[in-house]
Design a protein around this motif. Sequence first.
Motif, PDB file in Angstrom:
ATOM      1  N   GLY A   3     -22.675 -12.735  15.798  1.00 35.68           N
ATOM      2  CA  GLY A   3     -22.142 -11.852  14.760  1.00 35.68           C
ATOM      3  C   GLY A   3     -22.797 -12.038  13.406  1.00 35.68           C
ATOM      4  N   LEU A   4     -24.042 -12.514  13.377  1.00 32.56           N
ATOM      5  CA  LEU A   4     -24.709 -12.772  12.101  1.00 32.56           C
ATOM      6  C   LEU A   4     -25.603 -11.619  11.656  1.00 32.56           C
ATOM      7  CD1 LEU A   4     -25.682 -16.527  12.492  1.00 32.56           C
ATOM      8  CD2 LEU A   4     -23.787 -15.546  11.227  1.00 32.56           C
ATOM      9  N   LYS A   5     -25.490 -10.497  12.320  1.00 36.06           N
ATOM     10  CA  LYS A   5     -26.296  -9.350  11.909  1.00 36.06           C
ATOM     11  C   LYS A   5     -25.895  -8.949  10.488  1.00 36.06           C
ATOM     12  CE  LYS A   5     -27.595  -4.702  13.051  1.00 36.06           C
ATOM     13  NZ  LYS A   5     -27.216  -3.464  13.693  1.00 36.06           N
ATOM     14  N   VAL A   6     -26.912  -8.774   9.654  1.00 36.78           N
ATOM     15  CA  VAL A   6     -26.671  -8.450   8.256  1.00 36.78           C
ATOM     16  C   VAL A   6     -27.385  -7.145   7.923  1.00 36.78           C
ATOM     17  CG1 VAL A   6     -26.990  -9.215   5.879  1.00 36.78           C
ATOM     18  CG2 VAL A   6     -26.539 -10.890   7.662  1.00 36.78           C
ATOM     19  N   GLU A   7     -26.622  -6.170   7.454  1.00 39.31           N
ATOM     20  CA  GLU A   7     -27.219  -4.916   7.004  1.00 39.31           C
ATOM     21  C   GLU A   7     -27.344  -4.955   5.491  1.00 39.31           C
ATOM     22  OE1 GLU A   7     -26.019  -1.056   8.381  1.00 39.31           O
ATOM     23  OE2 GLU A   7     -25.190  -1.965  10.205  1.00 39.31           O
ATOM     24  N   VAL A   8     -28.553  -4.688   5.018  1.00 40.01           N
ATOM     25  CA  VAL A   8     -28.807  -4.716   3.581  1.00 40.01           C
ATOM     26  C   VAL A   8     -28.868  -3.282   3.071  1.00 40.01           C
ATOM     27  CG1 VAL A   8     -30.415  -5.424   1.783  1.00 40.01           C
ATOM     28  CG2 VAL A   8     -30.112  -6.858   3.803  1.00 40.01           C
ATOM     29  N   PRO A   9     -27.969  -2.908   2.162  1.00 40.68           N
ATOM     30  CA  PRO A   9     -28.043  -1.581   1.546  1.00 40.68           C
ATOM     31  C   PRO A   9     -29.289  -1.517   0.651  1.00 40.68           C
ATOM     32  CG  PRO A   9     -25.860  -2.543   1.252  1.00 40.68           C
ATOM     33  CD  PRO A   9     -26.761  -3.612   1.764  1.00 40.68           C
ATOM     34  N   ARG A  10     -30.380  -1.014   1.215  1.00 40.32           N
ATOM     35  CA  ARG A  10     -31.674  -1.043   0.529  1.00 40.32           C
ATOM     36  C   ARG A  10     -31.687  -0.246  -0.766  1.00 40.32           C
ATOM     37  NH1 ARG A  10     -34.186  -0.561   6.169  1.00 40.32           N
ATOM     38  NH2 ARG A  10     -34.494  -2.749   6.693  1.00 40.32           N
ATOM     39  N   ARG A  11     -30.937   0.825  -0.802  1.00 36.74           N
ATOM     40  CA  ARG A  11     -30.943   1.652  -2.015  1.00 36.74           C
ATOM     41  C   ARG A  11     -30.387   0.871  -3.206  1.00 36.74           C
ATOM     42  NH1 ARG A  11     -28.519   7.513  -1.783  1.00 36.74           N
ATOM     43  NH2 ARG A  11     -30.521   7.851  -0.800  1.00 36.74           N
ATOM     44  N   ILE A  12     -29.262   0.207  -3.016  1.00 32.22           N
ATOM     45  CA  ILE A  12     -28.665  -0.581  -4.102  1.00 32.22           C
ATOM     46  C   ILE A  12     -29.612  -1.715  -4.496  1.00 32.22           C
ATOM     47  CG2 ILE A  12     -26.729  -2.045  -4.791  1.00 32.22           C
ATOM     48  CD1 ILE A  12     -25.010  -0.484  -2.754  1.00 32.22           C
ATOM     49  N   LEU A  13     -30.163  -2.397  -3.497  1.00 36.31           N
ATOM     50  CA  LEU A  13     -31.103  -3.487  -3.762  1.00 36.31           C
ATOM     51  C   LEU A  13     -32.299  -2.972  -4.566  1.00 36.31           C
ATOM     52  CD1 LEU A  13     -31.912  -6.457  -3.272  1.00 36.31           C
ATOM     53  CD2 LEU A  13     -33.048  -5.685  -1.175  1.00 36.31           C
ATOM     54  N   GLY A  14     -32.837  -1.848  -4.154  1.00 32.56           N
ATOM     55  CA  GLY A  14     -33.972  -1.259  -4.858  1.00 32.56           C
ATOM     56  C   GLY A  14     -33.641  -0.898  -6.293  1.00 32.56           C
ATOM     57  N   TYR A  15     -32.480  -0.320  -6.497  1.00 33.37           N
ATOM     58  CA  TYR A  15     -32.075   0.045  -7.868  1.00 33.37           C
ATOM     59  C   TYR A  15     -31.870  -1.195  -8.743  1.00 33.37           C
ATOM     60  CZ  TYR A  15     -31.395   4.925  -6.459  1.00 33.37           C
ATOM     61  OH  TYR A  15     -31.577   6.213  -6.014  1.00 33.37           O
ATOM     62  N   LEU A  16     -31.294  -2.247  -8.173  1.00 34.69           N
ATOM     63  CA  LEU A  16     -31.132  -3.483  -8.944  1.00 34.69           C
ATOM     64  C   LEU A  16     -32.496  -4.059  -9.345  1.00 34.69           C
ATOM     65  CD1 LEU A  16     -28.190  -5.294  -7.107  1.00 34.69           C
ATOM     66  CD2 LEU A  16     -28.216  -4.570  -9.499  1.00 34.69           C
ATOM     67  N   LEU A  17     -33.455  -3.995  -8.448  1.00 35.69           N
ATOM     68  CA  LEU A  17     -34.800  -4.487  -8.762  1.00 35.69           C
ATOM     69  C   LEU A  17     -35.478  -3.615  -9.821  1.00 35.69           C
ATOM     70  CD1 LEU A  17     -35.971  -5.518  -5.186  1.00 35.69           C
ATOM     71  CD2 LEU A  17     -35.257  -7.022  -7.055  1.00 35.69           C
ATOM     72  N   ILE A  18     -35.245  -2.326  -9.771  1.00 35.50           N
ATOM     73  CA  ILE A  18     -35.794  -1.425 -10.794  1.00 35.50           C
ATOM     74  C   ILE A  18     -35.178  -1.749 -12.153  1.00 35.50           C
ATOM     75  CG2 ILE A  18     -35.811   0.984 -11.594  1.00 35.50           C
ATOM     76  CD1 ILE A  18     -36.193   1.756  -8.585  1.00 35.50           C
ATOM     77  N   VAL A  19     -33.876  -2.001 -12.180  1.00 42.04           N
ATOM     78  CA  VAL A  19     -33.208  -2.387 -13.431  1.00 42.04           C
ATOM     79  C   VAL A  19     -33.844  -3.658 -13.984  1.00 42.04           C
ATOM     80  CG1 VAL A  19     -31.034  -3.314 -14.365  1.00 42.04           C
ATOM     81  CG2 VAL A  19     -31.013  -1.215 -13.005  1.00 42.04           C
ATOM     82  N   PHE A  20     -34.085  -4.634 -13.114  1.00 41.84           N
ATOM     83  CA  PHE A  20     -34.711  -5.886 -13.549  1.00 41.84           C
ATOM     84  C   PHE A  20     -36.094  -5.620 -14.149  1.00 41.84           C
ATOM     85  CE2 PHE A  20     -37.407  -9.572 -12.994  1.00 41.84           C
ATOM     86  CZ  PHE A  20     -36.616 -10.593 -13.483  1.00 41.84           C
ATOM     87  N   LEU A  21     -36.908  -4.849 -13.452  1.00 44.07           N
ATOM     88  CA  LEU A  21     -38.268  -4.573 -13.930  1.00 44.07           C
ATOM     89  C   LEU A  21     -38.258  -3.786 -15.238  1.00 44.07           C
ATOM     90  CD1 LEU A  21     -40.071  -3.746 -10.564  1.00 44.07           C
ATOM     91  CD2 LEU A  21     -40.360  -5.796 -11.993  1.00 44.07           C
ATOM     92  N   ALA A  22     -37.409  -2.787 -15.334  1.00 45.10           N
ATOM     93  CA  ALA A  22     -37.323  -1.992 -16.566  1.00 45.10           C
ATOM     94  C   ALA A  22     -36.860  -2.861 -17.730  1.00 45.10           C
ATOM     95  CB  ALA A  22     -36.373  -0.807 -16.364  1.00 45.10           C
ATOM     96  N   ALA A  23     -35.887  -3.717 -17.477  1.00 46.64           N
ATOM     97  CA  ALA A  23     -35.395  -4.600 -18.532  1.00 46.64           C
ATOM     98  C   ALA A  23     -36.454  -5.635 -18.917  1.00 46.64           C
ATOM     99  CB  ALA A  23     -34.103  -5.289 -18.084  1.00 46.64           C
TER     100      ALA A  23
END
Length: 189
Positions: A3-23
């Motif tokens: 039961g260790l399958k992990v789904e990563v919401p890529r869109r949210i992750l991508g937006y957080l990384l964009i926020v980091f880069l823009a900042a």
Amino acid sequence: MLGLKVEVPRRILGYLLIVFLAASFAGYLFAIGNPGAAMDAVKKLAEQIDPTSDSSFENFVKIFTNNSMVALFMLLSGLFFGLGPWLIMAFNGFMVGLVVRAVQESGELSFPQIILGLVPHGIIEIPAIALAGVSGIIWYREIIKGEGETGERFKRGAVKALKLFALSVLLLLVAAVIEAYVTPRVAGI
């Protein structure tokens, strides 16, 4: 698989990384326009952080502990209307840009050394921190938008969040090893 399958919401992750880069870019530009304020901020930041040890292992422990605490804070801040991770990523990105420009301005390290001091571990560490933020956001969303009783939604969200958080901490472990043992050699620091 346990039961260790992990789904990563890529869109949210991508937006957080964009926020980091823009900042980061905004922090760099701010430091160009306000070099005195940038240097003061870097000095205050340096005072808060213990000076680096000559021991790579001690540095590894400090780095991993600090980053794990930031990740935990990212997870928990996601429960506050899902907004905390966005603000933390923006703040951290701004500070990275500010520090890069201040160090560049000081002339202590060349620009390639600065980049080599960030990239080897940063390409794992920054997404890992963002992933911890994603875990808090999905926990919050499950509580608010999930189906079933509030207690069920809370537990279901916690399980999803903790799986992502565990992955984040594992990535932070790898990043800390790289930052403590590899980055100083690669960057010549």
